[in-house]
Enzyme design. Sequence first.
Site, short mmCIF file in Angstrom:
data_model
loop_
_atom_site.label_atom_id
_atom_site.label_comp_id
_atom_site.label_asym_id
_atom_site.label_seq_id
_atom_site.Cartn_x
_atom_site.Cartn_y
_atom_site.Cartn_z
N TYR A 186 76.26 58.12 45.97
CA TYR A 186 77.74 58.47 45.77
C TYR A 186 77.87 59.97 45.80
O TYR A 186 77.57 60.55 44.64
CB TYR A 186 78.25 57.75 44.67
CG TYR A 186 79.67 57.76 44.42
CD1 TYR A 186 80.61 56.78 45.06
CD2 TYR A 186 80.29 58.84 43.54
CE1 TYR A 186 81.85 57.00 44.79
CE2 TYR A 186 81.52 58.73 43.42
CZ TYR A 186 82.47 57.85 44.12
OH TYR A 186 83.65 57.91 43.86
N GLN A 192 79.80 63.03 45.37
CA GLN A 192 81.19 63.77 45.24
C GLN A 192 81.04 65.09 44.88
O GLN A 192 81.40 65.98 45.33
CB GLN A 192 81.74 62.85 44.26
CG GLN A 192 83.43 63.30 44.01
CD GLN A 192 84.25 62.64 43.06
OE1 GLN A 192 84.26 61.35 43.35
NE2 GLN A 192 84.56 62.95 42.01
N THR A 193 80.55 65.12 43.43
CA THR A 193 80.17 66.48 42.75
C THR A 193 79.53 67.59 43.63
O THR A 193 78.60 67.15 44.51
CB THR A 193 79.37 66.36 41.56
OG1 THR A 193 80.21 65.44 40.85
CG2 THR A 193 79.45 67.63 40.82
N ARG A 243 76.38 59.73 6.16
CA ARG A 243 76.35 60.01 7.29
C ARG A 243 75.87 58.77 8.08
O ARG A 243 76.35 58.73 9.30
CB ARG A 243 75.15 61.04 7.47
CG ARG A 243 75.45 62.27 7.05
CD ARG A 243 74.26 63.28 6.71
NE ARG A 243 73.66 63.71 7.92
CZ ARG A 243 72.21 63.96 8.02
NH1 ARG A 243 71.65 64.17 6.68
NH2 ARG A 243 71.97 64.77 8.95
N THR A 245 79.87 63.97 30.24
CA THR A 245 80.00 64.85 31.43
C THR A 245 80.49 64.16 32.73
O THR A 245 81.52 64.28 33.36
CB THR A 245 78.92 65.66 31.82
OG1 THR A 245 78.39 66.24 30.61
CG2 THR A 245 79.44 66.84 32.92
N GLU A 287 81.85 61.10 35.28
CA GLU A 287 82.99 60.13 35.19
C GLU A 287 84.10 60.90 34.43
O GLU A 287 84.91 60.34 33.51
CB GLU A 287 82.86 58.88 34.81
CG GLU A 287 82.15 57.86 35.50
CD GLU A 287 82.88 57.72 36.80
OE1 GLU A 287 83.86 57.32 36.98
OE2 GLU A 287 82.06 57.89 37.75
N ASP A 298 84.85 65.08 32.43
CA ASP A 298 84.56 65.79 31.29
C ASP A 298 85.24 65.53 30.19
O ASP A 298 86.30 65.25 30.23
CB ASP A 298 84.59 67.43 31.68
CG ASP A 298 84.47 68.08 30.42
OD1 ASP A 298 83.12 68.67 30.29
OD2 ASP A 298 85.13 68.52 29.59
#
Lengths: 624, 624
Positions: free
Chosen positions: B92, B94-95, B290, B379, B381, B383
């Site tokens: 895929y 895209q980027t 924590r 990051t 799908e 940012d």
Amino acid sequence: MMLFFRKDNRVSQGRLELFKNTLRKAAHAWSIIQSLHLTEAEASKLRSFIDEPAYTDLHWGMFIPAIKGQGTDEQQQKWLPLAYRQTIIGCYAQTELGHGSNVQGLETTATFDPSTDEFIVNTPTLTATKWWPGGLGKVSTHAIVYARLITDGKDYGVHAFIMQIRSLEDHHPLPGVIVADIGVKFGNGGYNTMDNGLLRFDNVRIPRDNLLMRVASVTRHGKYVPSGVPRQLGYGAMVFVRKSIVMDASNYLSRAVTIAVRYSAVRRQFGTQQGKPEIQVIDYMTQQSRLFPLLATAYAYRFLGVWMSWLYSDVMARLERGDFSTLPEVHACTAGLKSITTSTTADGIEECRKLCGGHGYLCASGLPELYAAYVPACTYEGDNVILLLQVARFLMKTLSLLGSGKKPSGTAAYLGNAADLLAKNCQVMKGTETGSILIYCSMHLKHGQQDSLLSVLPQIAAASNQEAGFSEFSSELVDASRAHCELIVVTRFMEALKKEISGRSVMKQLQTLCYVYALSLVTARAGDFLVTGYLSSKQLDLAKGQLRSLFRELRPNAVALVDSFNHSDYYLGSTLGRFDGNVYENLYNDALKDPMNASPVTEGYEEYIRPVLKQQLKLPNSRL
Amino acid sequence: MMLFFRKDNRVSQGRLELFKNTLRKAAHAWSIIQSLHLTEAEASKLRSFIDEPAYTDLHWGMFIPAIKGQGTDEQQQKWLPLAYRQTIIGCYAQTELGHGSNVQGLETTATFDPSTDEFIVNTPTLTATKWWPGGLGKVSTHAIVYARLITDGKDYGVHAFIMQIRSLEDHHPLPGVIVADIGVKFGNGGYNTMDNGLLRFDNVRIPRDNLLMRVASVTRHGKYVPSGVPRQLGYGAMVFVRKSIVMDASNYLSRAVTIAVRYSAVRRQFGTQQGKPEIQVIDYMTQQSRLFPLLATAYAYRFLGVWMSWLYSDVMARLERGDFSTLPEVHACTAGLKSITTSTTADGIEECRKLCGGHGYLCASGLPELYAAYVPACTYEGDNVILLLQVARFLMKTLSLLGSGKKPSGTAAYLGNAADLLAKNCQVMKGTETGSILIYCSMHLKHGQQDSLLSVLPQIAAASNQEAGFSEFSSELVDASRAHCELIVVTRFMEALKKEISGRSVMKQLQTLCYVYALSLVTARAGDFLVTGYLSSKQLDLAKGQLRSLFRELRPNAVALVDSFNHSDYYLGSTLGRFDGNVYENLYNDALKDPMNASPVTEGYEEYIRPVLKQQLKLPNSRL
């Protein structure tokens, strides 16, 4: 030189290849050091520029200093010449598999045997196995071993012994010694260039005088004799180590910030207007509000490091004349500063990586390795949370002594004015009152600090006992200690700027950075100031607004401010953080040179891809 | 099976070896899938247990769904059978190197040539290089390529094309195609098992019908024709992906928490009293404060995932009947939830690693790889910061429409009661009012959320223009969006517990976790509630005290609560997090089996250690 010490290929290598390369670099560096007759200070600088954790760090940084600090003159004369020539290589074996921060809990024993005038060293349990020492796993011939000194049936607690662990002839472990590497650590390169090791002893005998005897010795007949040298003298070394750690923090953070600032100025995203380029990401407030406080912090820590160098000289001078009066305050202050600077730096490096977006995740950014190599600083030389709890104990004690008229001094002096400070609320009514803004910040911090401590103290006192109370409120105490230490950093930064700084515009920029550092702490800790009504919500808005306007001031000089750290491209090891800003071309060219791209068709195609595509995969239980 | 899919040796391997092993595992898994005739759901489960990023993730998770979602029926009939049998393997793309989040900024072009009925695909600039797609670098034969569709001289924006990139005969890149791996990424194993790739086109021609034409097509003569299928239908796929990401977040966080809780129960430190063992670190308040909120968060996200599955069905049902009314709210809600769950999970994994002390830094802890493999979720799908800014725009719009009588719905419904909520201050006067504590928490959150938004809005309005104001206050808006999303998580958790839960004591534990989750958010965001006077400092103290007492309730069941996630030892891949708690013995035995310990004398000794020790090192410029 670049060929010998290249580091860009580290991340593709398997552990064995990586480690062997480190041995090669260390040998080559040693060869240069010898041929150029470098001083130890010069040699240390060379090693720092090679920028790769190696056994030499421990040999020069821990083994030799331990002999100097804990050995008698005679012992130093015996061992140091061997160590200086590296005819022996040493490491520092303290931590055990089951025991880290609690040094008094170490289990390794060294039992004196008067019949042979030897200590018998044993690892009585699995958890007593020495674990983590760098340089131990595959290289060191010797180790400073911490073990419980037992003589005449009595346990005198943990002492340091020098022990040979490998043959000087064939490098095999000596009889009774099990030594090995502990395995792979976080990150691609990082600390995997180091042979952190494990070590066990089975009735290993060493001569009596392998006990480092500066502070205490054992006689021929097994009598334990303190030497009369005050134990406090050892604190000087501790201050020195912590000073170095703080200077390292500034250095590492400045590397990460350099990369993130430069790349943020190159990278563009969104905001396209017909035909115009997108906006530089450094111009987004969401980017500035995370990045600029880190830039300011890198500067703040640099000034802090300079001050700690002064503190070290001051402590050493006092120790020499037998003045131990400042030790509790210095101990607490350096413990706390080690803790907050390393935690902030580790988190800051990772934040810088995130600020570089997707490309920060590539090792070519330099940031993944920087983080992996740095983050152990939060654990070694004292776990950061435990150190802050030590600070808390000091602060509580200081406050509890106020009634008796004992004035706190040094970095804790402000605690003497508790009543005064708490009676006042913040007077600032304009965000632009920058003349007073720093005083205002430090007042805030002092106020918040005292208030958070003072509100917890009665609750601790109300607990069934002091320790139970301390434990119940330990999270709050950790927060209070952190605030105390941040106040020290702000104060040191302010003090440094009162001195002569050459260049008016340099001074102006440093002041802006100092404001950014201080105000970003105030806004981050807003709750502490709001809870008492010291700060009003309107004042908080002013502080936030002022911070935004400081970011605007900083923006035009941001790249120059990181350039001035003067890190070379080789040292940064980052395609994103290159000085020339030529990011994309180099990312692309470097990728094509990656070993994965040596051939157009990947290794494994014939066995594992073609059979899938051609429906010729054999079924399981057949050999794949 | 364990031999074929073992993962404990990944971290020692160099990149090439690691990658080839992944190809081997993928082929073996495919062989099992075929021989057992697994359904795609079963196959997907198998792949998730193999737990190693591979090209198959993209083939099954992105390539095939893209064809289904964006292809016409005819196109699906042509391509899907090939993809299902893996006679083609797809990714895929895209980027691009210079364009991530801003999809509209992509530069790759696909220009229609009516003379041959083809598109001509080009990479016009360096920054237009496709960069990051998984499975692209060394494996895929095909790719969904996003490019600007240009026909008849007009740019119709970004569209999806299916393109062959490698020969099906010999796997060489097709003419005009440059394709390669982009290099090493963060972490030892992690995503380095994946061939994230780069891709460039030089006048590559593809048939016209390789444009995926469900939403729009181009005629034989180059006319651009929208199909009439609403673009909104694609939003269903987006909701599905985000739902999966949230479920993954819960899964990853639960793995990290399982390791940290189990190890914290095994590890002991300090507090020795004569002869007694040291205290388990899980009993320290600094550890609990924590760790337990993260345990609660892992549960909270699980319930959130279940709700998002419902949301997905609801959206799909609405889309099918042409009801797009909930889309803006669903879009904002899922964007925000993707953002906060992935950020919290990534930070939480790293926090768990730190909570394991020094040993957390060993890859044997399983945590370094878990972090490195997970963190890209912040990051991809979308940012995480940009997504929160999208939420902020939605919230601002919702509030601005209140005056016009438009009632917000779904997760934003509470914004409709702004005036009511803001008029009240918190009424709780006892920390133990647990019956009302959740309502009180959610009131807090709603109040803080609205207040922070409402205080920023007039300031934005006062700016020279709306965009400048938005930009100036974007950090504050991001905080407000985060609070909005956390409120959704708390609310979903509360709602889930109103339903039938089998087992009274299970219910009791879940309630405790829900309180812990909610109260830890309130105390973490104390400043938001203090700033308006909604919460008094006394009430804040009550909340903190209540949280401490909830930790005490949780403590005896903490190990059982992580056991119930039911992660196998193989799946966790952590010596520290073993079910049997036999940590030290296994750390030790695993270390001895490390390839570094194959021989007692290290490789490199003869060349690089012995010459140093024996003073026989040759000087530089000689061959070392």
